[in-house]
Design an enzyme around this catalytic site. Structure first.
Site, PDB file in Angstrom:
ATOM      1  N   SER A  62      -1.912   5.557   1.363  1.00 12.22           N
ATOM      2  CA  SER A  62      -3.037   4.630   1.492  1.00 12.22           C
ATOM      3  C   SER A  62      -3.000   3.941   2.848  1.00 12.22           C
ATOM      4  O   SER A  62      -1.958   3.829   3.481  1.00 12.22           O
ATOM      5  CB  SER A  62      -2.988   3.592   0.370  1.00 12.22           C
ATOM      6  N   LEU A 115       0.890  -1.158   0.000  1.00  9.62           N
ATOM      7  CA  LEU A 115       0.000   0.000   0.000  1.00  9.62           C
ATOM      8  C   LEU A 115       0.925   1.204   0.000  1.00  9.62           C
ATOM      9  O   LEU A 115       1.880   1.242   0.775  1.00  9.62           O
ATOM     10  CB  LEU A 115      -0.873   0.037   1.262  1.00  9.62           C
ATOM     11  N   ASP A 116       0.667   2.176  -0.872  1.00 13.10           N
ATOM     12  CA  ASP A 116       1.561   3.332  -0.907  1.00 13.10           C
ATOM     13  C   ASP A 116       1.439   4.138   0.381  1.00 13.10           C
ATOM     14  O   ASP A 116       0.546   3.918   1.196  1.00 13.10           O
ATOM     15  CB  ASP A 116       1.335   4.174  -2.161  1.00 13.10           C
ATOM     16  N   LYS A 117       2.350   5.059   0.559  1.00 16.60           N
ATOM     17  CA  LYS A 117       2.435   5.855   1.790  1.00 16.60           C
ATOM     18  C   LYS A 117       1.119   6.545   2.122  1.00 16.60           C
ATOM     19  O   LYS A 117       0.741   6.646   3.286  1.00 16.60           O
ATOM     20  CB  LYS A 117       3.559   6.888   1.623  1.00 16.60           C
ATOM     21  N   ARG A 130      -0.399   2.481  -7.902  1.00 16.09           N
ATOM     22  CA  ARG A 130      -1.410   3.518  -7.637  1.00 16.09           C
ATOM     23  C   ARG A 130      -2.638   3.373  -8.549  1.00 16.09           C
ATOM     24  O   ARG A 130      -3.272   4.350  -8.935  1.00 16.09           O
ATOM     25  CB  ARG A 130      -0.799   4.911  -7.722  1.00 16.09           C
TER      26      ARG A 130
END
Length: 190
Positions: free
Chosen positions: A51, A47-49, A149
């Site tokens: 999210s 999960l990106d930063k 993303r």
């Protein structure tokens, strides 16, 4: 060798990794700050930063590979800018053209619908915005692919940029009542 499996409610602002030697990432927050994970623990997917939500972790590389290489469903609750239209939902369901690695990519058909009730999620550390800036709406998107993303790019492509993104399910494993930053040990990962 005994393996360990975990589920975590990843908070906003954390990277889905444990450490780095890169100078430009020294002030970043890593998963190891949330729990004393055994050596060799890895995140299954990312999960990106920006999210939040469900992140599975394991010490078993085979389990990680099986989940990331399969067509396991991942469900996200997404707060978008504006009151999303039925037309935009249909576009999401059918697949939209996004950019991935500087090339055009059409996402696979997915499940998407507008949530009738705002999900009961913990408040995010960084405030989204307030009502003075216009309406927002919540949708559910379930995909079984995972381009960088992707969900954010999908909602932007249909004219409703993502404000908050929370993964709530991977396969049959859900967040349930996990608190933000909380970690639960799992017996296995189906």
């Amino acid at each position: 060798m005994e393996h360990y499996h975990f589920k975590l409610f990843k908070p906003y602002g954390y990277l889905s990794q444990f450490k780095t030697n890169a100078k430009h990432e020294r002030n970043k927050k890593f998963l190891g700050e949330l729990y004393d994970f055994p050596e060799g623990t890895m995140a299954i997917g990312r999960l990106d930063k920006d999210s939040e939500g469900l992140l599975l972790l394991t010490t078993d590389g085979k389990v990680s590979y099986e989940i990331t290489s399969s067509k396991t469903d991942k469900e996200y609750y997404v707060q978008v800018d504006g009151d999303i239209t039925d037309e935009a939902i249909v576009e999401l369901q059918q697949g939209v053209s996004i950019t991935h690695k500087n090339e055009s990519y059409v996402t696979k058909p997915c499940k998407a619908f507008k949530l009738k009730v705002i999900p009961n999620l913990p408040q995010r550390v960084k405030k989204i915005r307030d009502e003075r800036h216009g309406k927002t709406s919540w949708i559910s998107i379930t995909i079984n692919e995972g381009k960088f993303r992707q969900v954010r790019k999908m909602t932007a492509q249909v004219g409703f940029p993502t404000l908050r993104l929370v993964r709530v399910r991977i396969g049959t494993i859900t967040l349930n009542n996990l608190e933000m930053g909380e970690v639960n040990k799992l017996i296995s990962i189906p």
